[in-house]
Design a protein around this motif. Sequence first.
Motif, PDB file in Angstrom:
ATOM      1  N   THR A 153      31.789  12.602  34.170  1.00 21.16           N
ATOM      2  CA  THR A 153      32.607  12.143  35.509  1.00 21.16           C
ATOM      3  C   THR A 153      32.760  11.202  34.899  1.00 21.16           C
ATOM      4  O   THR A 153      32.010  10.797  34.240  1.00 21.16           O
ATOM      5  CB  THR A 153      31.511  12.239  36.476  1.00 21.16           C
ATOM      6  OG1 THR A 153      30.454  11.829  36.463  1.00 21.16           O
ATOM      7  CG2 THR A 153      31.648  14.111  36.928  1.00 21.16           C
ATOM      8  N   GLN A 180      34.468  13.060  39.731  1.00 26.04           N
ATOM      9  CA  GLN A 180      35.619  14.442  39.813  1.00 26.04           C
ATOM     10  C   GLN A 180      35.122  15.079  38.369  1.00 26.04           C
ATOM     11  O   GLN A 180      34.827  13.960  37.515  1.00 26.04           O
ATOM     12  CB  GLN A 180      37.239  14.757  40.325  1.00 26.04           C
ATOM     13  CG  GLN A 180      37.921  15.481  39.346  1.00 26.04           C
ATOM     14  CD  GLN A 180      37.514  16.783  40.603  1.00 26.04           C
ATOM     15  OE1 GLN A 180      37.377  16.814  41.919  1.00 26.04           O
ATOM     16  NE2 GLN A 180      36.749  17.783  40.090  1.00 26.04           N
ATOM     17  N   VAL A 181      34.218  15.945  38.703  1.00 30.22           N
ATOM     18  CA  VAL A 181      34.069  16.793  37.051  1.00 30.22           C
ATOM     19  C   VAL A 181      34.707  17.416  36.573  1.00 30.22           C
ATOM     20  O   VAL A 181      36.056  17.789  37.215  1.00 30.22           O
ATOM     21  CB  VAL A 181      32.591  17.721  37.532  1.00 30.22           C
ATOM     22  CG1 VAL A 181      32.835  18.461  35.919  1.00 30.22           C
ATOM     23  CG2 VAL A 181      31.478  17.672  37.922  1.00 30.22           C
ATOM     24  N   VAL A 191      22.006  17.276  44.419  1.00 31.21           N
ATOM     25  CA  VAL A 191      22.998  16.066  44.071  1.00 31.21           C
ATOM     26  C   VAL A 191      21.973  14.886  44.377  1.00 31.21           C
ATOM     27  O   VAL A 191      22.203  13.324  43.845  1.00 31.21           O
ATOM     28  CB  VAL A 191      24.184  15.811  44.170  1.00 31.21           C
ATOM     29  CG1 VAL A 191      25.308  14.949  44.256  1.00 31.21           C
ATOM     30  CG2 VAL A 191      24.633  17.638  44.033  1.00 31.21           C
ATOM     31  N   GLU A 207      30.388  24.766  42.046  1.00 36.20           N
ATOM     32  CA  GLU A 207      30.571  23.248  43.350  1.00 36.20           C
ATOM     33  C   GLU A 207      31.236  22.758  42.139  1.00 36.20           C
ATOM     34  O   GLU A 207      31.703  21.959  42.107  1.00 36.20           O
ATOM     35  CB  GLU A 207      29.644  22.858  43.720  1.00 36.20           C
ATOM     36  CG  GLU A 207      30.161  21.290  44.607  1.00 36.20           C
ATOM     37  CD  GLU A 207      29.459  21.644  45.906  1.00 36.20           C
ATOM     38  OE1 GLU A 207      29.156  19.899  45.732  1.00 36.20           O
ATOM     39  OE2 GLU A 207      28.195  22.172  46.018  1.00 36.20           O
ATOM     40  N   THR A 208      30.525  22.006  40.817  1.00 34.41           N
ATOM     41  CA  THR A 208      31.457  20.577  40.450  1.00 34.41           C
ATOM     42  C   THR A 208      31.590  21.026  38.767  1.00 34.41           C
ATOM     43  O   THR A 208      32.058  20.147  38.442  1.00 34.41           O
ATOM     44  CB  THR A 208      29.370  20.088  39.829  1.00 34.41           C
ATOM     45  OG1 THR A 208      28.506  21.057  38.873  1.00 34.41           O
ATOM     46  CG2 THR A 208      28.539  19.677  41.499  1.00 34.41           C
ATOM     47  N   TYR A 262      24.672  17.782  34.649  1.00 36.27           N
ATOM     48  CA  TYR A 262      24.914  16.589  35.721  1.00 36.27           C
ATOM     49  C   TYR A 262      23.860  15.695  35.570  1.00 36.27           C
ATOM     50  O   TYR A 262      24.378  14.023  35.429  1.00 36.27           O
ATOM     51  CB  TYR A 262      25.238  16.916  36.942  1.00 36.27           C
ATOM     52  CG  TYR A 262      25.823  16.574  38.472  1.00 36.27           C
ATOM     53  CD1 TYR A 262      27.201  16.540  38.685  1.00 36.27           C
ATOM     54  CD2 TYR A 262      24.843  15.561  39.080  1.00 36.27           C
ATOM     55  CE1 TYR A 262      27.679  16.138  39.781  1.00 36.27           C
ATOM     56  CE2 TYR A 262      25.187  14.481  39.880  1.00 36.27           C
ATOM     57  CZ  TYR A 262      26.366  15.309  40.370  1.00 36.27           C
ATOM     58  OH  TYR A 262      27.370  14.147  41.138  1.00 36.27           O
TER      59      TYR A 262
END
Length: 277
Positions: A37, A74-75, A181, A215-216, A223
């Motif tokens: 990201t 945004q990944v 997160v 999701e990511t 992450y």
Amino acid sequence: MTPVQPGRPGRYWFDPAMPFVESRCASDSGAAYLPHTHPTLSVGAVDGGHSLFSTEAGAVRLSPGDVVVIPAGQVHACNPEPDRRWSYQMLHVDAAWAAAALAARGAAAPAALARVRITSAADTYAALCALNRLLFSAAPCACKAAALAAFLAALLGDADPRQTVRAPRPPAGRARLARVVATLRERHAEPLPLAEMARAAGMSRYQLIRAFRAETGMTPHAYQLDLRINHARHLLRAGGAPADVAQDLGFSDQSHFQRAFKQRVALTPRGFQRRAG
């Protein structure tokens, strides 16, 4: 902007008087990035070759002249095709500054700052090239800031029918993952056991990994590493020694830090610091 010729090194521009923007141009590059990201709004363009741009929603093949807008956080990954090379430019703008610049021009479009956009419009590519020529020049900062604001207003202020909008899919379990997160963001420098995060989400460890990746596009561990690397960029730019940055951010050793940094930035920590200095 005339693409950098093959064989010539890439270029990086940053001015401490304009901490809200930076730009990078790479030529004939075969470097590949892990999914990652940016804490910034990012606008990239393909100057030569082809690239595979991927998010959790899928992959798109980008061609010369294509421009992609990537929201902060945004990944994504944007790499050359296998066994190929490509040339590109990438602009990074502080998202809060971008929102304020749009609002000041009466072109406030908060939704536009949260969506992935891809366009093949020739004038959009030409405008980004012209902006980068100005940023890399000796023009006054005020001129550069005004041109940047005008470019963003033209790019994001109005819905452009030539732009393809790809919004991330809203997966199930978003509320529970939001707690994980938030914990990762607040405590990214700490060792956080997967079991602890799974309990916070009310999931098993394997459920958490699957849901988080859906999701990511990343596992929780990846992450967390990405958050550390983004923080490291700020610390290195501020003059922190790479060894101290590695220790402060919880890396097991400097070689682990260097490897993780290069996989996401395509530079070593020391190399990034030299270019940003």
